[in-house]
Write an enzyme that holds these catalytic residues in place. Structure first.
Site, PDB file in Angstrom:
ATOM      1  N   LYS A 118       1.013  -1.309   0.298  1.00 47.09           N
ATOM      2  CA  LYS A 118       0.373  -0.416   0.255  1.00 47.09           C
ATOM      3  C   LYS A 118       1.026   1.966   0.267  1.00 47.09           C
ATOM      4  O   LYS A 118       1.758   1.358   1.012  1.00 47.09           O
ATOM      5  CB  LYS A 118      -0.984   0.663   1.471  1.00 47.09           C
ATOM      6  CG  LYS A 118      -1.986   1.134   1.005  1.00 47.09           C
ATOM      7  CD  LYS A 118      -2.672   1.401   2.083  1.00 47.09           C
ATOM      8  CE  LYS A 118      -1.692   2.696   3.375  1.00 47.09           C
ATOM      9  NZ  LYS A 118      -1.824   4.512   2.567  1.00 47.09           N
ATOM     10  N   GLU A 124      10.211   0.818  10.627  1.00 47.81           N
ATOM     11  CA  GLU A 124      10.896   2.493  10.440  1.00 47.81           C
ATOM     12  C   GLU A 124       9.940   3.489  10.599  1.00 47.81           C
ATOM     13  O   GLU A 124       9.347   4.230   9.500  1.00 47.81           O
ATOM     14  CB  GLU A 124      11.711   2.631   9.129  1.00 47.81           C
ATOM     15  CG  GLU A 124      12.662   2.735   9.639  1.00 47.81           C
ATOM     16  CD  GLU A 124      12.298   4.330   8.696  1.00 47.81           C
ATOM     17  OE1 GLU A 124      12.365   5.506   9.432  1.00 47.81           O
ATOM     18  OE2 GLU A 124      12.458   4.866   7.275  1.00 47.81           O
ATOM     19  N   CYS A 150      13.370  11.087   7.341  1.00 43.94           N
ATOM     20  CA  CYS A 150      13.224  10.393   8.768  1.00 43.94           C
ATOM     21  C   CYS A 150      14.851  10.676   9.519  1.00 43.94           C
ATOM     22  O   CYS A 150      15.198  10.613   9.925  1.00 43.94           O
ATOM     23  CB  CYS A 150      13.005   8.827   9.007  1.00 43.94           C
ATOM     24  SG  CYS A 150      11.389   8.705   7.839  1.00 43.94           S
ATOM     25  N   GLU A 174       9.830  16.188  15.327  1.00 46.72           N
ATOM     26  CA  GLU A 174      10.493  15.931  14.024  1.00 46.72           C
ATOM     27  C   GLU A 174       9.536  17.327  12.915  1.00 46.72           C
ATOM     28  O   GLU A 174       8.259  17.422  13.139  1.00 46.72           O
ATOM     29  CB  GLU A 174      10.068  14.589  13.601  1.00 46.72           C
ATOM     30  CG  GLU A 174      11.052  14.497  12.297  1.00 46.72           C
ATOM     31  CD  GLU A 174      11.068  12.439  11.781  1.00 46.72           C
ATOM     32  OE1 GLU A 174      11.537  12.441  11.127  1.00 46.72           O
ATOM     33  OE2 GLU A 174       9.666  12.647  12.703  1.00 46.72           O
TER      34      GLU A 174
END
Ligand code: SIN
Length: 517
Positions: free
Chosen positions: A211, A286, A320, A417
């Protein structure tokens, strides 16, 4: 230029008043060419068939640089996901029984096809994701490298023979594919995050339901088309997109799906981890980072500036592993800030097809608003903008490369972040303090240090609670090294010889003596 193409371009130029006109026209022409190419697909892939959603619903894929609609793709949900799972389950038996060499050949062919369509795939990435074409082409090579690496690694899935504890027994360890894998991938690397999961999965005999992000499905569909062209049998690789939570729920609920692999936010990762408990699935995550970049006073300033620039502004800050906190020794803080500013102000912002552009748009309006709210929080607590600090005059979701000084550890910019082109500069006095600030987060994906002291290199690398550490280097990802985080940045490793273990079960076989009475 054909009549249809001309009409399309005309329409685009009138729809896009804020965008630089020649570049909008170039993008429309690229889009039109891509739509005629053999890799362009705008339907889901289930059991080797290109299909629409069962109710015909679609969703639009937009170009973040211009707002233009590139294509409509099916808006799929539980029903199509269950069909895809059934296809993957059916294909599992024959795919897992091929020899490793046969699977390896298919993957190698897939790699070759991806590389021979590098230009088109790069253009597709730039169109739907926005990153500059040069960076997109880099992603194609990076993404393809996982297929090549795991095509080779397929042949090295060794088991073991264990010295037996009884003379009439033989003990073996087999490594077998976990089964059907559900892979949920993000928009920031529309190709590489798929190949990093599907490469090892297919190499060891698993089949997959992918997906991709609803924001960037076209690259995934093109890669899947190339997998078919490479001879990867129908059902081995399926692609569904649309209602993310319905698709995720169907993957989690199915007992036939034996593993979920996900790259994306920590919040969604936690939900998937909880959901996987229902059927006790294997899971690799992750998730988000909060990468510290520590610049010591013994660092080579040019190396540090270059490294921090790359670690921070790659993909407009939307990875990331992007540097999220630049932690600089007080003795060189001003000097570093000045040199860094000089380098950052040269970054050319614009649409990804324009020559010389190194910063594309952010993915969407929500991404810009997040950057704005983090910056607002920092400014209200005493931080100062020394470069940028606002939306770019190009409009859309373009944002100026930004440097903020006097950032403190309680500001959102240091705690979470930012996922955008904002570099917050924090100060430290001692090595211990730098390590403490760096580790003061729930995240633990990537960290970077800049120093010319070898002992410090080891000391600090070992003290950092992170899965990856770059020393005097801002870009460290590669297919041959393990990628993954500790703490709330995730579980498991991708890429490298370790990455394939995530898709393998160990089976212990004890062989008794048949003739024993
Ligand atoms: C990511 O942002 O999740 C991936 C970055 C990389 O592979 O370097």
């Amino acid at each position: 230029m054909g009549v249809a193409r001309f009409a399309l371009c005309k329409m685009a130029s009138s729809l896009l008043p804020r965008m630089h006109r020649p570049s909008a026209l170039r993008q429309m022409s690229v889009a039109a060419d891509l739509k005629n190419s053999t890799i362009f697909r705008s339907q889901g892939l289930i059991g080797g068939q290109w299909v629409a959603a069962h109710d015909g619903k679609t969703l639009q894929v937009n170009n973040p640089s211009t707002g233009e609609i590139i294509a409509d793709v099916p808006f799929m949900g539980r029903r199509e996901t269950n069909d895809a799972i059934s296809s993957a389950y059916e294909a599992l038996n024959s795919w897992s029984k091929l020899t490793a060499a046969e699977r390896s050949k298919c993957l190698r062919k897939w790699y070759d096809l991806i590389m021979s369509h590098k230009e088109e795939l790069g253009q597709l990435i730039t169109l739907e994701q926005g990153k500059p074409l040069k960076e997109a082409l880099g992603e194609v090579s990076y993404g393809a490298s996982f297929i090549e690496f795991f095509a080779e690694e397929a042949k090295r899935v060794y088991g073991d023979i264990i010295p037996a504890t009884l003379a009439d027994r033989r003990l073996f360890v087999l490594k077998q594919p976990v089964g059907v894998v559900g892979a949920i991938t993000p928009w920031n690397f529309p190709l590489a995050m798929i190949t990093r999961k599907v490469g090892p999965a297919l190499a060891c005999g698993c089949t997959a339901v992918v997906k991709p992000s609803e924001l960037t499905p076209l690259t995934a569909l093109a890669a899947a088309e190339l997998a078919l062209q490479a001879g990867i049998p129908p059902g081995v690789l399926n692609v569904v997109m649309g209602n993310a939570s319905d698709i995720g729920d169907a993957l989690l609920a199915s007992p036939q799906v034996r593993k979920i692999t996900f790259t994306g936010s920590t919040a969604v990762g936690k939900k998937l981890m909880a959901g996987a408990a229902g059927t006790v699935k294997r899971i690799s995550l992750e998730l988000g980072g909060n990468a510290p970049c520590i610049v010591f006073d013994d660092a080579d300033l040019d190396v540090a500036v270059k490294g921090v620039l790359a670690a921070k502004f790659r993909n407009s800050g939307q990875t990331c592993v992007c540097a999220n906190r630049v932690i600089v020794h007080e003795g060189i803080y001003e000097k570093f800030a000045e040199a860094f500013s000089k380098a950052v102000q040269n970054l050319q912002v614009g649409d990804g097809f324009t020559e010389g552009v190194v910063q594309g748009p952010l993915i969407n309006e929500a991404a810009v608003q997040k950057v704005e709210s983090f910056l607002q929080d920092a400014l209200s607590k005493g931080a100062k903008v020394i470069l940028g600090g606002k939306r770019h005059s190009l409009g859309m979701t373009f944002y100026e490369p930004t440097i903020v000084t006097d950032v403190k550890t309680d500001m959102l910019l240091a705690r979470e972040e930012v996922f955008g082109p904002v570099a917050p500069l924090l100060r430290f006095k001692t090595e211990e303090e730098a390590i403490r600030i760096a580790n003061d987060t729930n995240a633990g994906l990537a960290a970077y240090i800049f120093t010319s002291n070898v002992q410090r290199t080891w000391r600090v690398s070992e003290a950092l609670e992170y899965g990856l550490v770059g020393v005097n280097e801002g870009i460290i990802s590669t297919e041959v090294a393990p990628f993954g985080g500790v703490k709330q940045s995730g579980l498991g490793r991708e890429g490298s010889k370790y990455g394939i273990d995530e898709y393998l079960e160990l089976k212990y076989v004890c062989l008794g003596d048949m003739n024993r009475k």
